[in-house]
Design a protein around this motif. Structure first.
Motif, PDB file in Angstrom:
ATOM      1  N   GLY A 139      19.836  22.624  75.349  1.00 27.61           N
ATOM      2  CA  GLY A 139      19.762  22.605  73.897  1.00 27.61           C
ATOM      3  C   GLY A 139      20.264  21.306  73.310  1.00 27.61           C
ATOM      4  N   ARG A 140      21.335  20.767  73.883  1.00 24.80           N
ATOM      5  CA  ARG A 140      21.886  19.496  73.383  1.00 24.80           C
ATOM      6  C   ARG A 140      20.879  18.361  73.545  1.00 24.80           C
ATOM      7  NH1 ARG A 140      26.584  20.369  76.877  1.00 24.80           N
ATOM      8  NH2 ARG A 140      27.756  22.000  75.857  1.00 24.80           N
ATOM      9  N   GLU A 141      20.230  18.323  74.694  1.00 20.19           N
ATOM     10  CA  GLU A 141      19.241  17.282  74.972  1.00 20.19           C
ATOM     11  C   GLU A 141      18.044  17.406  74.032  1.00 20.19           C
ATOM     12  OE1 GLU A 141      16.860  15.636  78.914  1.00 20.19           O
ATOM     13  OE2 GLU A 141      18.246  17.312  79.099  1.00 20.19           O
ATOM     14  N   ALA A 142      17.570  18.641  73.822  1.00 18.56           N
ATOM     15  CA  ALA A 142      16.438  18.856  72.917  1.00 18.56           C
ATOM     16  C   ALA A 142      16.817  18.504  71.481  1.00 18.56           C
ATOM     17  CB  ALA A 142      15.977  20.308  72.995  1.00 18.56           C
ATOM     18  N   GLN A 143      18.046  18.810  71.106  1.00 20.53           N
ATOM     19  CA  GLN A 143      18.515  18.508  69.756  1.00 20.53           C
ATOM     20  C   GLN A 143      18.606  17.002  69.539  1.00 20.53           C
ATOM     21  OE1 GLN A 143      22.342  20.248  68.897  1.00 20.53           O
ATOM     22  NE2 GLN A 143      21.587  21.004  66.931  1.00 20.53           N
ATOM     23  N   SER A 144      19.091  16.271  70.528  1.00 19.38           N
ATOM     24  CA  SER A 144      19.205  14.821  70.391  1.00 19.38           C
ATOM     25  C   SER A 144      17.837  14.145  70.350  1.00 19.38           C
ATOM     26  CB  SER A 144      20.054  14.231  71.519  1.00 19.38           C
ATOM     27  OG  SER A 144      19.367  14.345  72.748  1.00 19.38           O
ATOM     28  N   LYS A 145      16.846  14.731  71.036  1.00 18.22           N
ATOM     29  CA  LYS A 145      15.493  14.177  71.014  1.00 18.22           C
ATOM     30  C   LYS A 145      14.650  14.742  69.876  1.00 18.22           C
ATOM     31  CE  LYS A 145      15.333  13.275  75.947  1.00 18.22           C
ATOM     32  NZ  LYS A 145      14.663  13.529  77.216  1.00 18.22           N
ATOM     33  N   LYS A 146      15.270  15.640  69.079  1.00 22.46           N
ATOM     34  CA  LYS A 146      14.598  16.290  67.947  1.00 22.46           C
ATOM     35  C   LYS A 146      13.343  17.041  68.387  1.00 22.46           C
ATOM     36  CE  LYS A 146      16.495  13.331  64.480  1.00 22.46           C
ATOM     37  NZ  LYS A 146      16.859  11.984  64.571  1.00 22.46           N
ATOM     38  N   LEU A 147      13.487  17.806  69.477  1.00 24.96           N
ATOM     39  CA  LEU A 147      12.390  18.602  70.014  1.00 24.96           C
ATOM     40  C   LEU A 147      12.708  20.081  69.873  1.00 24.96           C
ATOM     41  CD1 LEU A 147      11.666  16.731  73.348  1.00 24.96           C
ATOM     42  CD2 LEU A 147      10.238  16.740  71.319  1.00 24.96           C
ATOM     43  N   GLY A 148      11.745  20.855  69.473  1.00 25.26           N
ATOM     44  CA  GLY A 148      11.885  22.287  69.430  1.00 25.26           C
ATOM     45  C   GLY A 148      11.090  22.889  70.572  1.00 25.26           C
ATOM     46  N   GLY A 149      11.115  24.212  70.664  1.00 22.27           N
ATOM     47  CA  GLY A 149      10.359  24.860  71.712  1.00 22.27           C
ATOM     48  C   GLY A 149      10.756  26.312  71.876  1.00 22.27           C
ATOM     49  N   GLU A 150      10.436  26.860  73.035  1.00 26.72           N
ATOM     50  CA  GLU A 150      10.757  28.252  73.305  1.00 26.72           C
ATOM     51  C   GLU A 150      12.176  28.358  73.860  1.00 26.72           C
ATOM     52  OE1 GLU A 150       9.211  31.987  76.042  1.00 26.72           O
ATOM     53  OE2 GLU A 150       8.095  30.103  76.045  1.00 26.72           O
ATOM     54  N   MET A 151      12.982  29.193  73.234  1.00 22.06           N
ATOM     55  CA  MET A 151      14.359  29.422  73.661  1.00 22.06           C
ATOM     56  C   MET A 151      14.352  30.365  74.855  1.00 22.06           C
ATOM     57  SD  MET A 151      17.460  28.630  72.793  1.00 22.06           S
ATOM     58  CE  MET A 151      17.616  28.355  71.073  1.00 22.06           C
ATOM     59  N   GLY A 207      29.172  26.843  76.203  1.00 22.81           N
ATOM     60  CA  GLY A 207      27.959  27.385  76.792  1.00 22.81           C
ATOM     61  C   GLY A 207      26.800  26.436  76.588  1.00 22.81           C
ATOM     62  N   GLN A 208      25.654  26.856  77.059  1.00 21.48           N
ATOM     63  CA  GLN A 208      24.466  26.023  76.969  1.00 21.48           C
ATOM     64  C   GLN A 208      23.250  26.910  76.779  1.00 21.48           C
ATOM     65  OE1 GLN A 208      23.016  23.163  76.036  1.00 21.48           O
ATOM     66  NE2 GLN A 208      24.561  22.226  77.331  1.00 21.48           N
ATOM     67  N   CYS A 209      22.296  26.435  75.992  1.00 20.44           N
ATOM     68  CA  CYS A 209      21.016  27.128  75.904  1.00 20.44           C
ATOM     69  C   CYS A 209      19.974  26.285  76.626  1.00 20.44           C
ATOM     70  CB  CYS A 209      20.627  27.405  74.461  1.00 20.44           C
ATOM     71  SG  CYS A 209      20.479  25.973  73.428  1.00 20.44           S
ATOM     72  N   ILE A 210      18.998  26.945  77.180  1.00 21.04           N
ATOM     73  CA  ILE A 210      17.926  26.269  77.904  1.00 21.04           C
ATOM     74  C   ILE A 210      16.645  26.472  77.116  1.00 21.04           C
ATOM     75  CG2 ILE A 210      16.641  26.154  80.062  1.00 21.04           C
ATOM     76  CD1 ILE A 210      19.149  27.119  81.490  1.00 21.04           C
ATOM     77  N   VAL A 211      15.970  25.361  76.812  1.00 26.59           N
ATOM     78  CA  VAL A 211      14.799  25.364  75.946  1.00 26.59           C
ATOM     79  C   VAL A 211      13.612  24.783  76.714  1.00 26.59           C
ATOM     80  CG1 VAL A 211      13.885  24.535  73.755  1.00 26.59           C
ATOM     81  CG2 VAL A 211      16.326  24.985  73.966  1.00 26.59           C
ATOM     82  N   SER A 212      12.460  25.420  76.562  1.00 23.46           N
ATOM     83  CA  SER A 212      11.227  24.899  77.131  1.00 23.46           C
ATOM     84  C   SER A 212      10.480  24.159  76.029  1.00 23.46           C
ATOM     85  CB  SER A 212      10.371  26.046  77.677  1.00 23.46           C
ATOM     86  OG  SER A 212       9.151  25.549  78.156  1.00 23.46           O
ATOM     87  N   THR A 213      10.403  22.837  76.140  1.00 30.53           N
ATOM     88  CA  THR A 213       9.737  22.019  75.134  1.00 30.53           C
ATOM     89  C   THR A 213       8.431  21.473  75.694  1.00 30.53           C
ATOM     90  OG1 THR A 213      10.758  19.946  75.824  1.00 30.53           O
ATOM     91  CG2 THR A 213      12.013  21.301  74.284  1.00 30.53           C
ATOM     92  N   ASN A 214       7.695  20.740  74.865  1.00 33.90           N
ATOM     93  CA  ASN A 214       6.467  20.120  75.355  1.00 33.90           C
ATOM     94  C   ASN A 214       6.770  18.924  76.257  1.00 33.90           C
ATOM     95  OD1 ASN A 214       7.421  18.499  73.329  1.00 33.90           O
ATOM     96  ND2 ASN A 214       5.441  18.173  72.361  1.00 33.90           N
ATOM     97  N   LYS A 215       8.013  18.471  76.327  1.00 36.52           N
ATOM     98  CA  LYS A 215       8.443  17.396  77.223  1.00 36.52           C
ATOM     99  C   LYS A 215       9.125  17.935  78.467  1.00 36.52           C
ATOM    100  CE  LYS A 215       7.366  14.120  74.286  1.00 36.52           C
ATOM    101  NZ  LYS A 215       6.142  13.391  74.431  1.00 36.52           N
ATOM    102  N   GLY A 216       9.103  19.248  78.675  1.00 38.89           N
ATOM    103  CA  GLY A 216       9.716  19.863  79.847  1.00 38.89           C
ATOM    104  C   GLY A 216      10.875  20.771  79.470  1.00 38.89           C
ATOM    105  N   ILE A 217      11.485  21.355  80.483  1.00 40.31           N
ATOM    106  CA  ILE A 217      12.621  22.253  80.270  1.00 40.31           C
ATOM    107  C   ILE A 217      13.876  21.410  80.181  1.00 40.31           C
ATOM    108  CG2 ILE A 217      13.938  24.144  81.263  1.00 40.31           C
ATOM    109  CD1 ILE A 217      11.344  25.027  82.612  1.00 40.31           C
ATOM    110  N   MET A 218      14.702  21.663  79.150  1.00 40.10           N
ATOM    111  CA  MET A 218      15.923  20.884  78.953  1.00 40.10           C
ATOM    112  C   MET A 218      16.985  21.726  78.262  1.00 40.10           C
ATOM    113  SD  MET A 218      14.579  18.266  75.978  1.00 40.10           S
ATOM    114  CE  MET A 218      13.244  17.656  76.947  1.00 40.10           C
TER     115      MET A 218
END
Length: 129
Positions: free
Chosen positions: A112-124, A99-110
Motif C-alpha cells: 500500500g505504501r508503494e502504491a500510495q507513493s506512486k499514486k496508483l490505485g487498484g484492487e485491495m 501492518g501492510q496492505c497488498i494492492v494489485s495495480t496495473n503496474k503489478g502487485i505492491m
C-alpha cells in the motif's frame, strides 16, 4: 477458491501450527505476494521447486524468539464475489503503520505504501499485521 485466499489460509494455518515451512501449488501471482511478505519481514523466505505439473512453492515462516509468529493476522479483503477497488490517495494505514496492505495495480502487485507513493490505485487484496 481464490488463489490468494487459499495462500493466506495455508500461511495462517501453518503459523498457528508453528510449522517451519509450508508448501503450496505455485502461481506467479502467489510468488509476487510472497515477495512482498518476505520484503516486509512477515516470512523468512520462499523457494520454488519445479515438478512435472505446475510447481511447488515452499514458504519458510518467521517467528519471534518467544515462538510467536512474525504476523498476527492475514485478512483477505477482496473476494471473487465482491471486488474492492481503491484509489491511490485512499489507501489506508494499517495498524498505525505496523501492518501492510497488498494492492494489485496495473503496474503489478505492491504494498500500500508503494502504491500510495506512486499514486496508483487498484484492487485491495489483503491486510497483514
Amino acid at each position: 477458491m481464490d488463489t490468494v485466499a487459499q495462500m493466506l489460509t495455508i500461511v495462517r494455518n501453518g503459523s498457528m501450527a508453528k510449522l517451519e515451512k509450508i508448501d503450496m501449488p505455485f502461481t506467479n501471482f502467489r510468488e509476487n505476494v510472497a515477495k512482498i511478505l518476505v520484503n516486509e519481514g512477515f516470512v523468512r523466505s520462499y523457494k520454488i521447486a519445479k515438478d512435472s505439473k505446475q510447481g511447488i512453492m515452499r514458504i519458510y515462516l518467521k517467528y519471534a524468539e518467544d515462538g510467536s509468529p512474525a504476523f498476527t493476522n492475514l485478512q483477505k479483503i477482496s473476494t471473487p464475489g465482491k471486488r474492492v477497488y481503491i484509489k491511490g490517495a485512499d489507501i489506508p494505514t494499517i495498524r498505525s503503520g505496523t501492518g501492510q496492505c497488498i494492492v494489485s495495480t496495473n503496474k503489478g502487485i505492491m504494498t500500500g505504501r508503494e502504491a500510495q507513493s506512486k499514486k496508483l490505485g487498484g484492487e485491495m487484496l489483503c491486510y497483514v499485521w
